[in-house]
Scaffold this motif. Structure first.
Motif, PDB file in Angstrom:
ATOM      1  N   LYS A   1       0.838  -1.183   0.000  1.00 51.46           N
ATOM      2  CA  LYS A   1       0.000   0.000   0.000  1.00 51.46           C
ATOM      3  C   LYS A   1       0.881   1.242   0.000  1.00 51.46           C
ATOM      4  N   GLY A   2       0.243   2.359  -0.219  1.00 50.60           N
ATOM      5  CA  GLY A   2       0.994   3.596  -0.270  1.00 50.60           C
ATOM      6  C   GLY A   2       1.591   3.945   1.083  1.00 50.60           C
ATOM      7  N   VAL A   3       2.656   4.692   1.067  1.00 51.47           N
ATOM      8  CA  VAL A   3       3.312   5.086   2.304  1.00 51.47           C
ATOM      9  C   VAL A   3       3.153   6.592   2.424  1.00 51.47           C
ATOM     10  N   LYS A   4       2.905   7.007   3.633  1.00 50.49           N
ATOM     11  CA  LYS A   4       2.682   8.425   3.850  1.00 50.49           C
ATOM     12  C   LYS A   4       3.904   9.231   3.394  1.00 50.49           C
ATOM     13  N   GLY A   5       3.636  10.312   2.750  1.00 51.08           N
ATOM     14  CA  GLY A   5       4.743  11.142   2.292  1.00 51.08           C
ATOM     15  C   GLY A   5       4.521  11.565   0.861  1.00 51.08           C
TER      16      GLY A   5
ATOM     17  N   GLY B   1       1.027   9.498   0.102  1.00 51.88           N
ATOM     18  CA  GLY B   1      -0.131   9.669   0.957  1.00 51.88           C
ATOM     19  C   GLY B   1      -0.010  10.827   1.914  1.00 51.88           C
ATOM     20  N   THR B   2      -1.160  11.152   2.498  1.00 52.40           N
ATOM     21  CA  THR B   2      -1.234  12.152   3.546  1.00 52.40           C
ATOM     22  C   THR B   2      -1.687  11.455   4.806  1.00 52.40           C
ATOM     23  N   ASP B   3      -2.023  12.204   5.806  1.00 51.14           N
ATOM     24  CA  ASP B   3      -2.490  11.583   7.039  1.00 51.14           C
ATOM     25  C   ASP B   3      -3.750  10.770   6.812  1.00 51.14           C
TER      26      ASP B   3
ATOM     27  N   THR C   1      -8.916   7.667   5.615  1.00 50.79           N
ATOM     28  CA  THR C   1      -9.393   7.755   6.990  1.00 50.79           C
ATOM     29  C   THR C   1     -10.217   9.036   7.103  1.00 50.79           C
ATOM     30  N   ALA C   2     -11.313   8.943   7.840  1.00 51.90           N
ATOM     31  CA  ALA C   2     -12.143  10.145   7.976  1.00 51.90           C
ATOM     32  C   ALA C   2     -12.720  10.228   9.376  1.00 51.90           C
ATOM     33  N   PHE C   3     -13.373  11.317   9.654  1.00 53.75           N
ATOM     34  CA  PHE C   3     -14.024  11.537  10.943  1.00 53.75           C
ATOM     35  C   PHE C   3     -13.092  11.244  12.103  1.00 53.75           C
ATOM     36  N   ASP C   4     -11.990  11.942  12.089  1.00 54.87           N
ATOM     37  CA  ASP C   4     -11.015  11.822  13.173  1.00 54.87           C
ATOM     38  C   ASP C   4     -10.566  10.380  13.372  1.00 54.87           C
ATOM     39  N   GLY C   5     -10.440   9.699  12.334  1.00 52.73           N
ATOM     40  CA  GLY C   5      -9.955   8.326  12.444  1.00 52.73           C
ATOM     41  C   GLY C   5     -11.031   7.333  12.787  1.00 52.73           C
ATOM     42  N   ARG C   6     -12.298   7.756  12.839  1.00 54.89           N
ATOM     43  CA  ARG C   6     -13.346   6.797  13.207  1.00 54.89           C
ATOM     44  C   ARG C   6     -13.793   5.961  12.030  1.00 54.89           C
ATOM     45  N   LEU C   7     -13.501   6.419  10.845  1.00 54.07           N
ATOM     46  CA  LEU C   7     -13.889   5.647   9.659  1.00 54.07           C
ATOM     47  C   LEU C   7     -12.634   5.347   8.839  1.00 54.07           C
ATOM     48  N   ASN C   8     -12.464   4.086   8.519  1.00 51.71           N
ATOM     49  CA  ASN C   8     -11.354   3.674   7.660  1.00 51.71           C
ATOM     50  C   ASN C   8     -11.906   2.967   6.446  1.00 51.71           C
ATOM     51  N   LEU C   9     -11.477   3.444   5.277  1.00 50.46           N
ATOM     52  CA  LEU C   9     -11.920   2.801   4.038  1.00 50.46           C
ATOM     53  C   LEU C   9     -10.677   2.294   3.338  1.00 50.46           C
TER      54      LEU C   9
END
Lengths: 831, 516
Positions: free
Chosen positions: A88-92, A159-161, A195-203
């Protein structure tokens, strides 16, 4: 390609482990269509089920072996589970990378059959010479080539956060060492996670697509006595020319085929398109409570087109075309919730509960048309040129469903004492009305000794963990429909009266509504350890697996409507016990030089107990004079894969085989060793010195027997006297040409080997000064460089399918495609 | 606010997915009609009687039933030829009687005949469930005869026969095992029970079970009764043979080889009960008997792959009156095939009349020598009984109907029963009646003036060779355990075969025969 994890657990086929790619369990059904009959190109061994993946896209491969870890795959975990995770992609910042190589392959070693001049020297018993047509042809040289391979892979990722992505495309063009064989593969792979909603949702979503074109030569697993391409190339008279005077292929007789003609006049290409996609959504419903949905789709469409030119003299009705296809669908829906809690610092609990549903549909069609006489086009491109009366067609389709409810409970106390309990209830549509569901529990405990004060004080010990596990897993790899009665027609039941054929209705299957899962019980004890700051680390595992309720097609009590019936054989047990050791050491570790050494050892003992019949035969020998010869048995007290037959004691003065006899002078039959090894081992080492890296991998197997069916069929004095080529050893032996080629221990060879599998030398450039490139490495790799073995065939690491009545054989070598030696040169670049 | 809406819709979406998984796991068969209704539909009555008839095709399979009755005798031998025809010793063992319970041919024949027996039972049971009429009654009677026939075959080979009543549909129940007199009497009573209700040849031909076939089978059962049941039943054998012969439905013709042409049908006047065959269809068995005997180079028509195997023994060839007996040689197919029917001896020729060669270039001359363990290519006199059809596209499906009961067998049965019953004159009359129709063209096969048992066995060989009768004949004449070319004397226990291991393993009441 066959993979066995911790021994052979079953008698039937269906011993492959479960492959899980990014959370989607694959179907182990054979997705490669059959070929065509006349040239012995019938079945091709089930290809590696993950060959559609691009190795460059794989992040990790985990092999789950022990009871507790496989139990979560329950019903299908009995043969082990292989988990594949793609990159998978790596942040950066987004990076582009290119990896490519160019390689050449060759046959590692030809078999030393007689040259034309040696062949001419031979004088037969009656004083005459062998048939000499004046040419000098090395038929092996005619079919083998130096094959070129090229591979290119581009990937882009970053990727980003909250968003990570990676996309890649790969291209492989690989020639085979047999001239007309090869593979072309194009892969694409996209993986995105959000990731969304402060990390509460991961797709997370993955799409893997591949297009593979396989070109095959007429090489079969069994074939008629005339032989497939390889057998023909080994045995054909070396004084025969390739071409006749008029420029056409010289084809001596129907049973003495011309391998060059076979190869060049057969066009056999399989095109497979496969898409595997999955999407998972994980939502934190409450603090510590997560819900996850995983949906997956795996679809594969394979079409195989075989053209056999009318010039081939062995075809029964001029040119022949076959178009066979298989389409497979596999859909998965999984829902589960996890609850995580640190009750306080000492107690941690993790609970998972879920439901999974998987649906499979496979359908296939076959078309065969003969009677072609046209030039210049592939027959499969216009079947209309064939004989109008010849087309034969067939098709089949099946659906299967699996449904599971599962749960897992993890508890840890002080991070020292760990407990895992799993339970899974699996249902399969394959099983009988009365036993749809099987229940598969497991339990595991672990004790981190190194966390205990009395060990923590010992400086030399950096890690020590004791693991104990027990679990049940299942196997459902049986034919469909066996729990249901079938009444229908078959050619052997049709009636023929007064010139009219009418269908006959008969029982085709004796149903068994009680058929249920075959179950494997496994217990294992393991120790993980690390010494001296983990510079020496390893694992030791001892296991015992016992398979019960073995699924088998057994003989019916005649007179019954069918000869056999599927049963969970009462009492029968298949037992695998053994141990595995893995050791890794960082021998030197300083700024410039790193030297690692790793070693693995595995010993498995296999035994069959309480088989209710005397023996089950398998291992159907191929070749002239070997009809009805079965070389392998399954019987009580012996491992699976045991060869069984006469014991060869050399030739007598007349050159006739002598066999061990009992007091009454009858030949005795006895077990001749098993195709299963006593133990297997491997070691690897790597050095890194400044920019250079060097690594090696060796592996070996000890005590496994191989039946050299090729030698049994063609390398005896009698075939030489009939103008067929043989090895120098046969030429020089004092065997009589009158000696029969009966199967005996003479043809069961020691298949122990040590293979120098891989050597890689690389250099990584210092790119610190360059801002446009971040990594640059070049390397050279050699594969299959050396094989140390007494085995006289191409390679002892073989297995053709010589099974009988669905009972697979092991360690039978009959004209297997030799494993090539390959040298590649490659680059890894990252921008 | 907006965020909560999204969360809510996501939750609904998930729940929708979590619902769609649930299933009852019924196995959904999409490429096969399971057919429970087929077997209960009275319109399918013909399709229900077909399978027990179809199993008769297994009786003419050269490597299975035919092989057991022939290769174990002086009529047929399959020598190993160097690296060819060893085949795990299967053929050598048959010839010198050293087979054991794991012999692959024994298992195959056991399975095939048991299947025939079971298929007969299925027909009896399910046709019996229909509303009865003339057709259903006829078919049930035919099925009962066929069941008796398969039991006779199994009993003849193994001396034991497992039996289930037709309504015993739970196949996990261990079947009853019939042995000795009990078994033969059961078979005889069954045939007698259906006999009066069977049709005649005039009504239904020879492809179906007839009164003639039932009478012929009874004659043969009584002829073998001394071997099977330990008592002499010669007058019963004579009486049932009389019924066949006096029915006037069968006739011994003057053209012996007309029975063995590739276009012969069940209408041939000499046939009583035939296995109807065709090469137009895949019939799942029923082979032509030439590929395995002819030399590799004797190709003709579509027969391009020949295997150079089975031969006859010199012991048998030496019993013949070669010049006068029409049954020894016939050349009507030679223009098409290059070879004759009957015995193939000496130089062989192709269809073009050119002399053929062996693989090493030497002339192909068949000689009577045999070395069981290693015969050169040209050893062994070959036999072609049924003519192959050169233009066939299905070489392993016979193009002609094959008789399994024919009238001269019944004349010879009556002759033998009369002789054994003390009526030499009556026996001579029957034997000479057959011989009077078997003179070679322009020759005269002399009448016999006196008779011995040996003469009767020889005559059966002349008339019926390579048709799958020899083993039973040799046993009845006490010669099976004797010697002939390449065969030493063998033990009396070999007159019944070893029961296959696979059969004994699953049936505790089935015990292995003595000597195995």
């Amino acid at each position: 390609m066959s993979v066995r994890v911790r021994g052979t657990n079953s008698i039937r086929s269906g011993q492959e482990p479960l492959y899980v790619v990014d959370g989607v369990p694959l179907d182990n059904a054979d997705l490669t269509p059959d070929g065509a009959a006349p040239a012995g190109i019938n079945q091709a061994s089930n290809k590696n089920p993950i060959s559609f993946l691009n190795p460059e896209d794989i992040e990790s491969i985990d092999i789950l072996k022990d009871a507790s870890s496989t139990a979560i795959y329950g019903a299908r975990g009995a043969n082990g589970v292989i988990l594949i995770t793609t990159k998978k992609g790596v942040k950066g910042e987004g990076t582009i990378s290119y990896n490519g190589y160019y390689g050449v392959s060759q046959v590692r070693e030809k078999i030393d059959v007689l040259s034309a001049s040696q062949f001419r020297q031979y004088t037969k018993q009656d004083g005459t010479k062998l048939l000499d047509l004046g040419a000098s042809t090395d038929w092996q040289d005619q079919i083998f080539q130096t094959a070129k391979t090229q591979n290119h892979n581009f990937s882009y990722g970053g990727g980003t956060d909250n968003l990570m992505y990676r996309a890649s495309i790969g291209y492989l063009d690989q020639e085979g060492i047999i001239t007309t064989t090869g593979m072309e593969k194009i892969n694409g792979n996209i993986k995105v996670s959000q990731t969304a909603f402060d990390g509460r949702l991961n797709l997370q979503g993955t799409l893997i697509a591949s297009h593979v074109e396989d070109s095959r030569a007429p090489i079969g697993e069994t074939g008629g006595f005339e032989g497939d391409l390889i057998l023909t190339a080994l045995k054909l008279n070396p004084t025969f020319p390739i071409y006749a005077e008029d420029g056409s292929y010289y084809q001596h007789t129907i049973e003495q085929r011309n391998p060059v003609a076979m190869m060049n006049l057969t066009d056999d290409v399989t095109r497979t398109n496969r898409i595997l996609t999955n999407m998972s959504v994980e939502l934190e419903l409450l603090t510590n409570l997560k819900y996850k949905l995983n949906i997956g789709l795996d679809r594969s469409v394979a079409e195989r087109k075989v053209n056999q030119g009318y010039e081939l003299n062995y075809l029964t009705n001029k040119g022949e075309a076959n178009v066979n296809s298989i389409a497979a669908n596999n859909r998965l829906v999984e829902n589960f919730v996890t609850w995580n809690s640190d009750l306080n610092n000492r107690h941690r609990v993790n609970v998972l509960a879920g439901h999974a549903y998987q649906y499979f549909k496979v359908s296939g069609t076959q078309i065969r048309v003969t009677g072609f006489e046209v030039d210049d086009i592939l027959y499969t491109n216009n079947l209309g040129y064939g004989s109008p009366s010849s087309p034969e067609a067939g098709s089949y389709a099946y659906e299967r469903e699996l449904q599971s409810f599962f749960g897992r409970f993890n508890y840890s106390l002080d991070q020292k004492y760990l407990l895992t309990l799993t339970a899974r209830s699996d249902g399969s549509s394959k099983f009988g009305e009365n036993n749809k569901y099987g229940f598969f529990p497991s339990a595991a405990i672990a004790w981190r000794l190194s966390e205990e004060q009395f060990i923590a004080d010992v400086d030399a010990i950096s890690n020590l963990k004791l693991r104990i596990g027990w679990g049940m897993t299942g196997n459902q790899e049986i034919q469909d429909k066996i729990s249901l009665l079938a009444v229908g027609t078959t050619p052997s039941a049709n009636g023929y009266f007064n010139g009219v054929l009418t269908p006959g209705i008969t029982f085709l299957r004796t149903p068994n509504p009680d058929i249920q899962w075959e179950t494997t019980y496994q217990t294992n004890i393991g120790l993980d350890f690390g010494f001296v700051d983990n510079r020496l680390r390893g694992t030791l595992d001892i296991f015992s697996k016992q398979t019960e309720d073995v699924l088998l097609e057994v003989f019916a009590k005649a007179p019954a409507v069918t000869d056999t019936q599927w049963q969970n054989v009462p009492d029968l047990k298949i037992i695998n016990t053994g141990y595995e050791i893995g050791l890794d050491g960082d021998i030197i570790q300083n700024n410039d030089l790193i030297w690692n050494l790793g070693f693995n050892f595995s010993k498995v003992k296999n035994e069959v107990e309480d088989l209710p019949v005397t023996l089950i035969e398998t291992g159907n020998a191929s070749g002239q004079g070997l009809s009805g010869t079965r070389v392998q048995i399954i019987t009580n007290g012996e491992p699976i894969g045991t060869f069984y037959g006469r014991v060869f004691e050399g030739f007598n003065e007349e050159g006739i085989s002598q066999y061990k006899q009992d007091e009454e002078g009858n030949d005795v039959l006895e077990p001749l060793g098993s195709a299963l090894p006593d133990f297997t081992y491997s070691f690897n080492t790597s050095f890194t010195y400044k920019g250079f890296d060097l690594s090696m991998f060796w592996y070996g197997s000890e005590g496994n027997k191989v039946y050299n069916n090729t030698a049994n069929a063609i390398f005896v004095k009698g075939t030489l006297e009939r103008n067929s080529n043989v090895t120098e050893a046969v030429y020089n032996s004092n065997e009589s040409p009158a000696n029969s080629n009966a199967f005996s221990s003479r043809f069961v060879e020691d298949g122990s080997f040590l293979r120098f599998s891989n050597l890689t030398l690389g250099y990584t450039f210092d790119t610190n000064a360059l801002d446009w490139i971040s990594t640059a490495r070049i390397y050279a790799t050699g594969n299959n460089l050396l094989l140390i073995s007494d085995y006289s065939g191409f390679d002892p690491e073989v297995s053709v399918d010589a099974g009988e009545n669905g009972v697979p054989s092991m360690g039978v070598d009959y004209t297997s495609y030799p494993l090539p030696r390959t040298i590649t040169f490659g680059v890894n670049l990252q921008f | 606010m907006k965020r909560n809406n999204i969360l809510f819709s996501l939750s609904v979406f998930f729940l929708a997915f979590s619902m769609m998984g649930c299933t009852d796991l019924e196995e959904n068969i999409i490429d096969e009609t399971l057919g429970g209704d087929l077997i209960r539909n009275p319109n399918n009555v013909q399709s229900l009687i077909n399978p027990p008839y179809a199993s008769l095709r297994q009786l003419i399979e050269w490597y299975d039933y035919w092989g057991l009755q022939q290769i174990t005798t002086d009529e047929t031998v399959f020598p190993t030829r160097g690296t060819d025809w060893f085949d795990n010793g299967a053929w050598q063992q048959l010839h010198v009687h050293t087979w054991n319970a794991d012999h692959i041919r024994l298992k195959n024949v056991w399975d095939a005949m048991s299947r025939g027996l079971s298929r007969s039972n299925t027909a009896i049971h399910y046709i019996g469930q229909f509303e009865q009429n003339e057709t259903t009654e006829q078919y049930i009677n035919e099925a009962r005869f066929l069941r008796a026939y398969y039991m006779y075959v199994i009993y003849d080979l193994w001396g034991k026969v497992p039996f289930r009543p037709s309504d015993q549909l739970d196949f996990s129940v261990t079947p009853q095992v019939l042995e000795g007199k009990e078994a033969v009497d059961f078979i005889i009573e069954e045939v007698k029970a259906v006999l009066p209700n069977l049709k005649t040849r005039t009504e239904v031909g020879t492809e179906r079970v007839t009164q003639g076939a039932a009478n012929a089978l009874l004659a043969k059962l009584y002829l073998n009764y001394e071997v099977y049941g330990g008592a002499e039943m010669w007058s019963e054998a004579i009486s049932y043979a009389d019924d066949v012969i006096n029915s006037g439905e069968y006739e011994v013709t003057d053209d012996y080889w007309s029975m063995f042409q590739h276009d012969v049908t069940g209408d041939h006047p000499e046939f009583i009960f035939t296995v109807p065959m065709s090469d137009e269809f895949d019939m799942g068995g029923g082979s032509v008997w030439v590929n395995f005997t002819l030399h590799y180079s004797q190709t003709f028509g579509n027969y391009t792959s020949l295997w150079n195997g089975g031969s006859t023994t010199s012991t048998f060839v030496d019993t013949w009156d070669r010049d006068n007996d029409a049954r020894f040689y016939d050349d009507r197919i030679m223009d098409e095939t290059g070879f004759n029917q009957g015995f193939l001896i000496g130089q062989q020729y192709g269809p073009d009349g050119e002399p053929l060669e062996m693989r090493n270039g030497d002339p192909l001359i068949f000689v009577p020598d045999i070395v069981l363990g290693d015969s050169p290519e040209n050893y062994g006199v070959r036999v072609v009984k049924f003519a192959p059809k050169p233009e066939t596209e299905r070489q392993f499906s016979s193009s002609n109907d094959v008789p399994i009961l024919r009238i001269s067998d019944i004349y010879l049965t009556r002759a033998e029963a009369k002789f054994r019953n003390g009526d030499e004159a009556g026996a001579l009359e029957d034997i000479n009646f057959i011989r009077s129709h078997r003179s070679a063209e322009g020759m005269e096969l002399p009448e016999l003036e006196t008779l011995t048992l040996n003469d009767i066995l020889d005559e059966r060989g002349f008339e019926l060779y390579w048709e799958g009768f020899r083993r039973q004949d040799l046993i009845r004449f006490g010669k099976f355990t004797g010697t002939w070319q390449e065969k030493p004397a063998t033990d009396a226990t070999k007159t019944v075969f070893a029961l296959p291991t696979s059969a004994i393993d699953v049936n505790e009441d089935l015990t292995q025969n003595d000597g195995y």
